[in-house]
Structure formats: C-alpha cells, structure tokens
Design an enzyme around this catalytic site. Structure first.
Site, PDB file in Angstrom:
ATOM      1  N   THR A 197       0.805  -1.229   0.094  1.00 16.08           N
ATOM      2  CA  THR A 197      -0.024   0.075  -0.149  1.00 16.08           C
ATOM      3  C   THR A 197       0.790   1.273   0.013  1.00 16.08           C
ATOM      4  O   THR A 197       1.922   1.166   0.677  1.00 16.08           O
ATOM      5  CB  THR A 197      -0.985  -0.109   1.149  1.00 16.08           C
ATOM      6  OG1 THR A 197      -1.740   1.303   1.075  1.00 16.08           O
ATOM      7  CG2 THR A 197      -0.280   0.056   2.496  1.00 16.08           C
ATOM      8  N   HIS A 248       2.549 -11.596  14.203  1.00 18.36           N
ATOM      9  CA  HIS A 248       3.329 -12.362  15.021  1.00 18.36           C
ATOM     10  C   HIS A 248       3.038 -13.578  15.525  1.00 18.36           C
ATOM     11  O   HIS A 248       3.989 -14.461  15.988  1.00 18.36           O
ATOM     12  CB  HIS A 248       3.576 -11.395  16.336  1.00 18.36           C
ATOM     13  CG  HIS A 248       4.960 -11.437  16.719  1.00 18.36           C
ATOM     14  ND1 HIS A 248       5.738 -12.141  16.688  1.00 18.36           N
ATOM     15  CD2 HIS A 248       5.517 -10.660  17.974  1.00 18.36           C
ATOM     16  CE1 HIS A 248       6.918 -12.175  17.291  1.00 18.36           C
ATOM     17  NE2 HIS A 248       6.901 -11.004  18.183  1.00 18.36           N
TER      18      HIS A 248
END
Length: 422
Positions: free
Chosen positions: A340, A393
């Site tokens: 993006t 994560h």
C-alpha cells in the site's frame, strides 16, 4: 409474468445492496440486458435479464439489502413498453365483489370478526421481500408498521424503525434514566448529517476490526535511499515507454523487491488456517488502490514471472478497472502479500493494517529529501522514504520481519541487479 431474482453471484457472495436500477417501470428489456447494479462486499456487479419483456414492477428499491434468490422485480413477456403494474387493476376488479359481503348480516361473534379483520389486514400489507424477511427476523407484525413510502410499500428500514420503537418503549418502562443517557450520546444540539455506510465501507470496517482482534499485528520500520532507483528511472524511462508502451514507475521496483524478499523469508508469504501454516509457493501481490467507494486491493498474479513492464502494465490496468468500478471478483481474490502506498497522499509514516488472511503488508510513504551522513562521513542530500512492514506475530518472528524489510531496502538501493534479475 416473470420474476427477476438475484442470481448466484460468487461462492463468497450471498447478499448485496441495490445500488441502482438501470431500467425503470414500463421499459422494454431484452434478454441479457443489465437491469440492476448490485453493490456487494467487494465489487459492484450487474444483474442481467433472463428473458425479454417489459418491467412492470420494481419490488426492491435502491438502497435495499437483498439476498441470492430474492425477487426484486416483475416482467411481463407479453406487455407493451410503457405498461404499468397490473395489481391496481386487479384490486379494482375485486372491490365490487367484496362490497356485497360487507352488507350481509354479521353472523359471527365480535371476537371472530376481529380475528378475521386482523388476518385480512396482514395479507393486504404491501412489502418488499427484504422487508418481510426482516420482519420475521425481528418478530414484527407488518400490519403494525408505518411505511414512509408514499405508495404504502413497507421497506426494511420501516421494519427496523418499528422494532426500534418497540425496543424504546420497553426500555422506557424498565429504565428511563438509561434511555436519557443514550439520547445524550446520539443527539446533537448543532446540525449534523447522517450518512448510511455503503456495504463496501461496512465490510472494510468489519474486516479491519477483525484483523486487529484476531491477529497479533506488529510493525517494523526502516528507511530506504531511492537515489539509484530515481537515477535508473531517469536513464531508462523514455526507452522503456517507447519499447513497452507503459511508464516505468516506482511500483514495479517495489513489487519485484518484495517478491525477492519473500523468496528468502517465505513465512511472510503464508497464512494461518486453523492450526496449520499454509506456505504459498506463488507470488500474487495485492496492490492497494483508493477509490471513491473505499480501498480495494486487486492482485497482480504471478508477479515473480512478470518483467518490470508486465508488472507496470498489470498495475495500470487494475487501477483503471478499480476507479471505473469494473473489477471482478477474481481480480481481488487469492493474494499472498500486499503493498500500500500512502505516499501518494503525502503520508510520511503510517502503520498499514494486514489484509486478512495474509500475514504481511508493506507500506510505502512519500519521498523526502533529507541530509544523510554517508559512509565517508560526508553529508549529502538524498531522496529518502520510510518503509513500514506489518506482520502477524503468530507465525512471523520479529527477527524474520526485520530482516525481510532490510532485504527489501537493500534491493531497492541496488536496483540495477534487481532490474537485470527481474
């Protein structure tokens, strides 16, 4: 008389909102002609007529939510253009037959007569399929709903208003103080404008909140010196455009650098399914595009197999389709990683949100000239960009994410090898 129904759209799409009727009551329609534009969670699609005829009635208006199989209109295959619904005429024919019945002596008890009247009033209610469905869900009697439509047709929002009114009455009886507090939160002394969220905006909001609730999202940052990228573009842009018919932009460099880094750090090109990690052996890179209706992320397929011209061509085509509302479902599905670019709007630094179920997204920002200390301790003005890599994560460790972003930085700062290897 034939019914116009919402057809099967795609495996993941079961409902939508009527964005616009492309024809009006009385219009002649040929088989295959688009009759209505439907806004779904991701793209706008056109519903085509399955037969030829005249549209005599629209039963679901613009802005109404509909599901696959819902009837949204009626067509008369034998009618002439300009015809109107036959319902009023049928009612007028029935009225003389009903009058004598009203004059006959009442033999039934008052209680039975009341029940008969009530059941009759329910049957006489004119409501869209979506409104009837909503009434069933909320357990609302349609005969008690006050329609705002001047023609007396009950719509879903009328049902919602009736349900809200019932809930407010119940709440008022149980706790007047609580209602006062809620009113204070929603009412304003100064002018405001309330705008209904589009289906796509609702979906974007739902997905973004879902990502933040489900993923263990972290972001790592770095900065890249784009001196060599800008120099290479300046040297090659004219010949590149002349040869390939497309401009050599920044996105091809970033896309190829991302693909190279993902090959070295494959967990950032994976996703989680249950208790399994799905390692993707392909590189379908989503490129975020801002439109008037919100952000969409069309996918550049097999970016590892495309050269720079191929990547630029795909990005340009997908961007145009997004702005023209011509994207198809297959243009948006199946990406493995996203990029993006908030820099085109002037963003200096931001934290991009993951595009679920992907576990990685790269955020680009604007290019700023800054004084940089070089290896020989001299100071030079360099075009610098901050990069942000958000990752999940749950499967990507910080070490791997940081190293992946550093690898992207290294390839962008030495774009000659990237261009040759690309």
């Amino acid at each position: 008389m034939q019914e116009i129904k919402i057809p099967e759209l795609a495996e993941s799409i079961t409902e939508g909102t009527i964005a616009e009727w492309l024809v009006k009551e009385g219009d002649k329609v040929e088989k295959g002609d688009p009759v209505v534009e439907l806004e779904t969670d991701k793209v706008n699609v056109e519903v085509n007529a399955e037969f030829s005829g005249v549209l005599v009635e629209i039963t679901a208006g613009e802005g109404e939510d509909v599901e696959v199989g819902d009837v949204i209109g009626k067509m008369d295959e034998s009618a002439e253009a300009g015809s109107t619904p036959a319902e009023p005429e049928e009612k007028s024919k029935q009225e003389p037959e009903e009058e004598p019945k009203a004059e006959q002596p009442k033999e039934e008890s008052p209680k039975k007569e009341e029940e008969k009247t009530d059941s009759g009033s329910k049957a006489d209610v004119i409501a869209s399929p979506a409104a009837r469905k909503r009434a069933r869900e909320l357990n609302i009697d349609l005969s008690e709903v006050s329609p705002r439509d001047p023609l007396g047709r009950v719509r879903p929002e009328d049902v919602d208003a009736a349900a809200k009114g019932s809930a407010e009455k119940a709440s008022d009886k149980s706790s007047g103080k609580k209602e006062t507090k809620e009113t204070e939160k929603t009412e304003f002394d100064k002018p405001v404008e309330r705008i209904k969220m589009s289906r796509r905006r609702q979906t974007i909001a739902k997905n973004l909140v879902g990502v933040q609730q489900e993923a263990a999202m972290l972001t790592t940052f770095n900065e890249v010196d784009l001196t060599n990228v800008m120099k290479l573009r300046s040297e090659r842009k004219e010949k590149f455009a002349e040869k390939h018919g497309v401009k050599l932009g920044f996105m091809s460099f970033f896309t190829k650098a991302v693909v190279g880094a993902l090959k070295e750090f494959p967990l950032l090109n994976a996703e989680i399914q249950g208790n399994e990690i799905v390692m993707k052996k392909f590189y379908d890179i989503g490129i975020a595009v801002s439109t008037d209706d919100g952000l969409v992320v069309p996918v550049v397929r097999d970016a590892d197999r495309l050269d720079f011209a191929g990547v630029e061509r795909e990005i340009a085509e997908l961007g145009k389709k997004a702005r023209d509302k011509k994207l198809k479902m297959e243009d948006l599905q199946g990406g493995s990683f996203s990029i993006t670019n908030g820099g085109i709007f002037g963003s200096m630094l931001s934290t991009p949100i993951l595009n679920a179920p992907q576990v990685g997204i790269l955020g680009m920002h604007n290019i700023q000239k800054r004084a940089m200390v070089m290896p020989d301790d001299t100071i030079e003005v360099r075009p610098m960009m901050y990069l942000a890599l958000s990752y999940d994560h749950r499967i990507v460790d910080g070490k791997e994410a940081v190293q992946c972003l550093v690898r992207i930085k290294e390839m962008l700062e030495d774009p000659y090898d990237l261009l040759l290897e690309g």
